[in-house]
Enzyme design. Structure first.
Site, PDB file in Angstrom:
ATOM      1  N   TYR A 141      -5.690  -0.848  -2.114  1.00  0.00           N
ATOM      2  CA  TYR A 141      -5.375  -2.258  -1.836  1.00  0.00           C
ATOM      3  C   TYR A 141      -4.079  -2.697  -2.518  1.00  0.00           C
ATOM      4  CZ  TYR A 141     -10.271  -1.896  -0.481  1.00  0.00           C
ATOM      5  OH  TYR A 141     -11.455  -1.486   0.085  1.00  0.00           O
ATOM      6  N   HIS A 142      -3.048  -1.846  -2.393  1.00  0.00           N
ATOM      7  CA  HIS A 142      -1.752  -2.148  -2.982  1.00  0.00           C
ATOM      8  C   HIS A 142      -0.627  -2.129  -1.935  1.00  0.00           C
ATOM      9  CE1 HIS A 142      -3.463  -0.249  -6.937  1.00  0.00           C
ATOM     10  NE2 HIS A 142      -3.972  -1.449  -6.698  1.00  0.00           N
ATOM     11  N   PRO A 143      -0.774  -2.800  -0.801  1.00  0.00           N
ATOM     12  CA  PRO A 143       0.324  -2.820   0.169  1.00  0.00           C
ATOM     13  C   PRO A 143       1.558  -3.485  -0.442  1.00  0.00           C
ATOM     14  CG  PRO A 143      -1.303  -4.483   0.740  1.00  0.00           C
ATOM     15  CD  PRO A 143      -1.900  -3.654  -0.369  1.00  0.00           C
TER      16      PRO A 143
END
Length: 561
Positions: free
Chosen positions: A469-471
């Site tokens: 969850y690190h776009p």
């Protein structure tokens, strides 16, 4: 249609937007509007750290985006939640606080984000935080953001994992956010007095007492308004009515690495072919918008635990109730931590200059939705290759702001990324099989001992990896043809329009992204206000002088850069 005038309009009350709202309204002359599509963050499931899996998987608090079928992950569609609430993703994330390695920011500078090297950004990391163990040359002690170690590793599995890393020949680090990232040690989290310390709590709530800040929730921004090449305001919808707000100084997009490029494209700013295909009039041809998209992948390495010390014994409804009641009454105990209290940062192979693999250790075996992985006690390591070479994109599909954009990361497209995950499997097995884990280590559940060859590991990874969850990086900062903003965060070729969030990272750092996003907003706030930047701090950073020849430091001499 109602119309209002402000000096600055900020789109998105997330990790960056809340920082900007606070810093820009420190000057009483600045009238600021902050727009957020979501609503209040006062839910117990947001504020209680241990409940982190709930808001992330709730449509009320998060955009539940999905990628296109990812061709190098057996065409799986990957979950990509983004915060839709005051505090944005800092209100739904895992609260892990990792700045990244010093070399990550030197890399930004070398990629064209001139001035964003480590010596220049360190003062802003320090400005943002209050470190529970006091300030020093690397850590701040007067900032809004509370950072600590949760329950200080009371569970014996945390320290056993650190010792196993040292037994395997790696370093121990007293502070991976300080002089030395590489090694194993305690992990830090954005928790204060037992409560999630999001940017809404740290920055926005104090600023909301100021008369020069207006916060509008449940506001869906349709587009940035342009007059020629100048941004003049935004059009947004609230309660079924359309509104226009005008900005005398600047419009600042802080909608995140999915939202910011999508909103630029909805406004006619982006790659001509993408806009025309979506039926959007091209106002400003800027080919890098939505490109260069990057993310971290990870999988869970799971083991049974031979002793009844894991959190799996606390997952029944009765124990969850007791944990919740204690947190409500006292704001402590197992409800006051994210449970990731030890970690590791290592290099995957010789020739890698700074760490590219990251461990989050969890004294339980469970999924991200909080459900048990199996009956009985267990523990798991979240492990990922953090410097990917694969690149993806975010592309608008139509002029309707409610239609989600096309998202494709092209995860594991590059062979180096696949090699990185093979290293994850083999190095992790070696670490967990050290004597320090003998009293706890049971059978390997996942990947399972049958997974050994490159082909077997690759097949497992394709099916098991999940987004961390690190776009990021989809409106990258730089000066080349694919850069979207310059080092001053202004959109190239346009006036009075900036992007300030994780989308402007040129490359993804080795670590979780909330800390560097907050730093970017702190520094950008000074740029926007025309303030003299904080003085660079030239402090030593520990590096292994044998990195070209050896994968792990062992007893090798370390140098200071």
């Amino acid at each position: 249609m109602t119309e209002n005038r402000y000096d600055y309009i900020i789109v998105g009350a997330g990790s960056a937007g809340c920082v900007l709202a606070n810093r820009l309204t420190e000057d009483a002359r600045h009238k600021v509007l902050l727009l957020e599509t979501g609503g209040s963050d006062k839910s117990i499931f947001i504020q209680m750290p241990t409940a982190l899996s709930i808001p992330m998987n709730t449509r009320k608090y998060a955009w539940q985006f999905e990628t296109e079928p990812e061709p190098y992950l057996d065409n799986r569609r990957m979950h990509c939640p983004r915060g839709k609430v005051l505090g944005g993703s800092s209100s739904i994330n895992g609260m892990v606080y990792v700045r990244g390695h010093a070399r990550d920011f030197d890399e930004w500078d070398s990629e064209g984000a001139t001035g964003w090297h480590y010596q220049n950004v360190l003062p802003y990391f320090k400005k943002a935080e209050t470190w529970a163990f006091g300030g020093d040359d690397y850590r701040g002690d007067t900032g809004p953001l509370g950072v600590n170690n949760g329950n200080n590793m009371r569970n014996p599995l945390y320290k056993a994992f650190i010792k196993a890393g040292v037994d395997a020949g790696y370093l121990e680090t007293a502070d991976y956010n300080g002089a030395q990232q590489e090694g194993f040690g305690a992990m830090h989290m954005t928790v204060k007095n037992g409560r999630r310390w999001s940017t809404a709590n740290a920055y926005l709530r104090p600023a909301m007492a100021r008369p020069n800040l207006t916060v509008v929730t449940h506001a869906l921004v349709h587009k940035v308004l342009l007059e020629g090449k100048t941004a003049t305001g935004v059009r947004y919808e609230q309660g079924g009515k359309m509104h226009e707000a005008n900005a005398a100084e600047e419009v600042i997009l802080s909608a995140g690495s999915i939202g910011s490029p999508h909103l630029l494209q909805l406004s006619g700013i982006g790659k001509r072919e993408v806009l025309e295909q979506a039926g959007i009039e091209v106002k400003h041809d800027l080919p890098g918008v939505g490109e260069n998209l990057q993310d971290h992948l990870e999988f869970y390495f799971q083991f049974r635990c031979k002793q009844p010390v894991s959190l799996n014994g606390k997952l029944d409804w009765w124990n969850k109730l007791k944990i919740g009641v204690r947190w409500i009454l006292r704001k402590d105990g197992l409800g006051a931590t994210n449970h990731f209290e030890s970690c590791g940062f290592i290099r995957s192979k010789a020739g890698v200059e700074w760490p590219d693999l990251q461990y989050h250790f969890l004294p339980a075996a469970m999924r991200y939705d909080g459900k048990e992985a199996f009956d009985g006690d267990g523990f798991q390591l979240h492990i990922g290759h953090n410097k990917p070479k694969s690149r993806g994109y975010v592309r608008v599909q139509s002029a309707d702001p409610r239609q989600a954009p096309t998202i494709r990361f092209n995860y594991l497209e590059h062979e180096a990324d696949r090699e990185g995950f093979r290293d994850c499997v083999r190095l992790t097995r070696e670490i967990i099989n050290q004597p320090a884990m003998d009293d706890y280590r049971g059978a390997e559940i996942q990947p399972g001992v049958a997974v050994q060859s490159d082909d077997e590991i690759d097949a497992f990874v394709r099916q098991a990896v999940e987004s961390a969850y690190h776009p990021s990086c989809s409106c990258k900062m730089g000066t080349d043809a694919m850069a979207v903003v310059g080092p001053d965060t202004r959109v190239h070729g346009l006036n009075n329009l900036r992007v300030v969030d994780s989308s402007i990272f040129p490359t993804i750092p080795n670590g979780n992204l909330n800390a560097p996003t907050i730093m970017v907003a702190e520094r950008a706030a000074d740029l926007i206000r025309g303030k003299e930047p904080l003085q660079p701090e030239d402090v030593p950073v520990h590096m292994d002088d044998q990195w070209q020849a050896h994968q792990r430091p062992g007893q090798a001499k370390r140098v200071l850069i």
